[in-house]
Design an enzyme around this catalytic site. Structure first.
Site, PDB file in Angstrom:
ATOM      1  N   GLU A  51      33.924 -78.937  72.657  1.00 55.70           N
ATOM      2  CA  GLU A  51      33.325 -78.048  73.661  1.00 55.70           C
ATOM      3  C   GLU A  51      32.133 -78.684  74.370  1.00 55.70           C
ATOM      4  O   GLU A  51      31.907 -78.435  75.556  1.00 55.70           O
ATOM      5  CB  GLU A  51      32.885 -76.732  73.004  1.00 55.70           C
ATOM      6  CG  GLU A  51      34.023 -75.845  72.541  1.00 55.70           C
ATOM      7  CD  GLU A  51      34.436 -76.089  71.102  1.00 55.70           C
ATOM      8  OE1 GLU A  51      35.248 -75.309  70.574  1.00 55.70           O
ATOM      9  OE2 GLU A  51      33.939 -77.072  70.490  1.00 55.70           O
ATOM     10  N   PHE A 113      33.580 -62.707  61.679  1.00 57.05           N
ATOM     11  CA  PHE A 113      34.032 -64.094  61.691  1.00 57.05           C
ATOM     12  C   PHE A 113      33.827 -64.701  63.086  1.00 57.05           C
ATOM     13  O   PHE A 113      34.249 -64.139  64.085  1.00 57.05           O
ATOM     14  CB  PHE A 113      35.501 -64.159  61.289  1.00 57.05           C
ATOM     15  CG  PHE A 113      36.082 -65.546  61.334  1.00 57.05           C
ATOM     16  CD1 PHE A 113      35.656 -66.518  60.429  1.00 57.05           C
ATOM     17  CD2 PHE A 113      37.033 -65.894  62.278  1.00 57.05           C
ATOM     18  CE1 PHE A 113      36.182 -67.804  60.465  1.00 57.05           C
ATOM     19  CE2 PHE A 113      37.575 -67.161  62.321  1.00 57.05           C
ATOM     20  CZ  PHE A 113      37.147 -68.130  61.418  1.00 57.05           C
ATOM     21  N   GLN A 114      33.167 -65.846  63.131  1.00 55.84           N
ATOM     22  CA  GLN A 114      32.875 -66.582  64.362  1.00 55.84           C
ATOM     23  C   GLN A 114      32.092 -65.739  65.368  1.00 55.84           C
ATOM     24  O   GLN A 114      32.292 -65.837  66.581  1.00 55.84           O
ATOM     25  CB  GLN A 114      34.153 -67.129  64.990  1.00 55.84           C
ATOM     26  CG  GLN A 114      34.785 -68.254  64.167  1.00 55.84           C
ATOM     27  CD  GLN A 114      35.857 -69.027  64.889  1.00 55.84           C
ATOM     28  OE1 GLN A 114      36.511 -68.515  65.795  1.00 55.84           O
ATOM     29  NE2 GLN A 114      36.066 -70.273  64.496  1.00 55.84           N
ATOM     30  N   LYS A 163      36.562 -59.828  73.177  1.00 58.14           N
ATOM     31  CA  LYS A 163      38.013 -59.964  73.300  1.00 58.14           C
ATOM     32  C   LYS A 163      38.667 -58.675  73.786  1.00 58.14           C
ATOM     33  O   LYS A 163      39.645 -58.708  74.554  1.00 58.14           O
ATOM     34  CB  LYS A 163      38.605 -60.391  71.964  1.00 58.14           C
ATOM     35  CG  LYS A 163      40.082 -60.769  72.061  1.00 58.14           C
ATOM     36  CD  LYS A 163      40.598 -61.355  70.755  1.00 58.14           C
ATOM     37  CE  LYS A 163      42.046 -61.820  70.906  1.00 58.14           C
ATOM     38  NZ  LYS A 163      42.546 -62.415  69.638  1.00 58.14           N
ATOM     39  N   MET A 468      16.339 -98.221  73.386  1.00 62.31           N
ATOM     40  CA  MET A 468      15.069 -97.713  73.903  1.00 62.31           C
ATOM     41  C   MET A 468      14.120 -97.378  72.759  1.00 62.31           C
ATOM     42  O   MET A 468      12.909 -97.633  72.847  1.00 62.31           O
ATOM     43  CB  MET A 468      15.297 -96.482  74.776  1.00 62.31           C
ATOM     44  CG  MET A 468      14.047 -96.024  75.507  1.00 62.31           C
ATOM     45  SD  MET A 468      13.407 -97.255  76.673  1.00 62.31           S
ATOM     46  CE  MET A 468      14.407 -96.893  78.119  1.00 62.31           C
TER      47      MET A 468
END
Length: 554
Positions: A51, A113-114, A163, A468
């Site tokens: 993602e 969940f999630q 959802k 760096m």
């Protein structure tokens, strides 16, 4: 007619002119992905490896075009994986809409969940964000999100959609997108006249140009303005390409790794005109010694930026292009011959340079890329030494040709951004400049590049170290190289081949020239792994907190 929420999302995206989205599916975004499947002839979906890659690709798409970049993810970890990309876009004022699935309304707040509160998490790194809890609000919210992302000072907007909302049915009617108009109501004649008087009385005017020039499309106006008042122009990292670096008035980049001409110019000028620039700490360094002889005139679309980091005597708030169009006919033609001669003397004496010889060096690599591409490539970068070499040794003459994470300094940004930029501008060529440390972070996006045959040329400046950080450890930490050696895998050639991408391993100048020429000619995905010395430095350099004209040259 009634359609479900997922289809409403598709219709709103099409309304807004979206042709490509980047994302990764998951449980709470399934309805959205089902609608994408049914509408694949209308919207192109690019499946990334992660993602975060999707968010960076949407960002790169936006930077390359000026349009809104769109990314989609599911709830929970899918949404949190977007956070770094959203923050990157926020810091650099990039228009993006991130759409996340969320658990159904009945499960919100129950540690389902999630489930995460992604709106709460991203509150401080978005221009605005929404949780759409009712289907009746979905289309209106998406339209607002696109408008907010583009209007005024651009930025990312997140829309979190449960959802059950994507499954619910509701009436949909097409609406013409609201026009994005430049901010002009804050441009006052009084402030314009103050600016004109300051310019008339200046003997050593100097322009500091930032990303706002590119965001407003004001590159032609900036050129006309600078030529009329005979003012040298230095650019912030985000402003590269907003003023042609081949022009006699260009002094190049300003700041910690800026040119001597830029840093000395801002130190000795008597009028500093900052346009679409936010006076970042990497530009200003010691604020008490920055532009000590200058009156500062600040032009910006965001009033919160005026005087935030450096006090400004005068300001004009509004769209940079509109302001310059009003100023150009009002200011007199000026010569400033002695001032320009002084600037030119610094340009001649202190050019970006290096000892070449036969060794493969990063500066040679960037010079050769510029020569072979004739300055016509879109350059994307990761973050680190290679980013600065790309900024210093490639001459940018057009806006939206240098794509890099500035404010957040996001390692792992560039591979996803190169995908987005190349897909956004298929007729152009994208060359991605990476360090081995940054490239490791999101090299999984090679599978995206290979699958979609995105013809990005990835040039890895491989010095087997976090370059760096090592440079700072050398200069300021008595060479205590704590956890910066990357003397480990992977073998980038084998890695590229595992994904089906052609790769070259180069150690000499001739090998690089030949490899890049072949890659440029064949128009296919390529990785060029360039072995360079781990003690290469980015110079010039201003030590953190030092005066901007206290420049380390050697």
């Amino acid at each position: 007619m009634k359609i479900n929420g997922a289809q409403i999302i598709i219709e709103c995206l099409v309304e807004q002119g979206v042709d490509t989205v980047f994302g990764y599916p998951g449980g709470q975004a399934l309805n959205i992905y089902d609608a994408l499947y049914k509408n694949s002839d209308r919207i192109n979906h690019i499946l990334t490896a992660h993602e975060q890659g999707a968010s960076h690709a949407a960002d790169g798409y936006a930077r390359a075009t000026g349009k809104v970049g769109v990314c989609i993810a599911t709830s929970g970890p899918g949404a949190t994986n977007l956070v770094t990309g959203i923050a990157t876009a926020y810091m650099d004022s990039i228009p993006m809409v991130a759409i996340t699935g969320q658990v159904p309304n009945s499960l919100i707040g129950k540690d389902s969940f999630q489930e995460v509160d992604i709106a709460g998490i991203t509150m401080c790194i978005t221009k605005h964000n929404y949780i759409v809890k009712e289907i009746k609000d979905l289309a209106k919210t998406l339209r607002e999100a696109f408008y907010i992302a583009q209007s005024g000072r651009p930025g990312p907007v997140l829309v979190d959609i449960p959802k059950d909302v994507t499954a619910a049915l509701y009436d949909y009617q097409y609406e013409v997108p609201k026009s994005i108009l430049p901010v002009t109501e804050t441009i006052h004649e009084k402030n314009l006249q103050i600016a004109v008087d300051l310019i008339k009385n200046a003997e050593r005017p100097f322009i500091y140009s930032g990303g706002g020039i590119i965001a407003s499309g004001a590159q032609k106006e900036l050129l006309q303005f600078a030529e009329k008042i005979s003012a040298p122009v230095a650019t912030a990292l985000m402003g590269l390409g907003g003023f042609p670096e081949t022009h006699p008035l260009s002094t190049g980049m300003i700041g910690m790794h800026g040119s001597v001409a830029s840093n000395k110019g801002v130190t000795e000028c008597d009028l500093l005109i900052a346009i679409g620039a936010r006076f970042s700490d990497r530009v200003v360094s010691d604020v008490n010694k920055f532009a000590p002889h200058a009156t500062i005139l600040q032009i910006d679309v965001d009033p919160a930026e005026v005087g935030k980091n450096v006090p400004a005597l005068a300001s004009i708030i509004g769209d940079a292009r509109e302001i310059l169009n009003k100023l150009i006919p009002l200011v007199p033609k000026q010569e400033n011959k002695e001032w320009l001669e002084k600037i030119q003397s610094w340009r001649d004496k202190f050019k970006y340079t290096y000892q070449s010889g036969d060794t493969l060096r990063p500066q040679f690599i960037m010079n050769n890329i510029y020569d072979q591409t004739q300055g016509e490539a879109i350059i994307t970068t990761e973050v680190g030494q290679h980013q600065m070499w790309a900024a210093q040794f490639y001459k940018y003459t057009k806006p939206r040709t240098f794509i890099s994470s500035g404010g957040l300094g996001t390692m792992g940004y560039g591979t996803g951004a190169s995908i987005g930029a190349q897909i956004a501008r298929p007729d152009e060529r994208v060359v991605h400049i990476a360090g081995d440390g940054s490239f490791r972070m999101n090299c999984n996006e090679l599978c995206t590049i290979a699958h979609y045959n995105v013809p990005v040329i990835i040039v890895i400046m491989n010095n087997t170290t976090l370059g760096m950080v090592r440079q700072w450890q050398t200069s300021f930490y008595d060479k205590r190289y704590s956890q910066t050696d990357l003397d480990r895998g992977p073998d980038f050639i084998l890695l590229a081949k595992a994904y089906g991408v052609k790769a070259y391993d180069v150690t000499t100048q001739d090998e690089f020239v030949n490899a890049f020429e072949e890659a440029w000619t064949n128009r296919e995905p390529v990785v060029i792994n360039c072995h360079i010395d781990k003690d290469e430095k980015v110079l010039p350099m201003v030590a953190p907190g030092a005066a901007i004209d206290n420049i380390i040259l050697d």
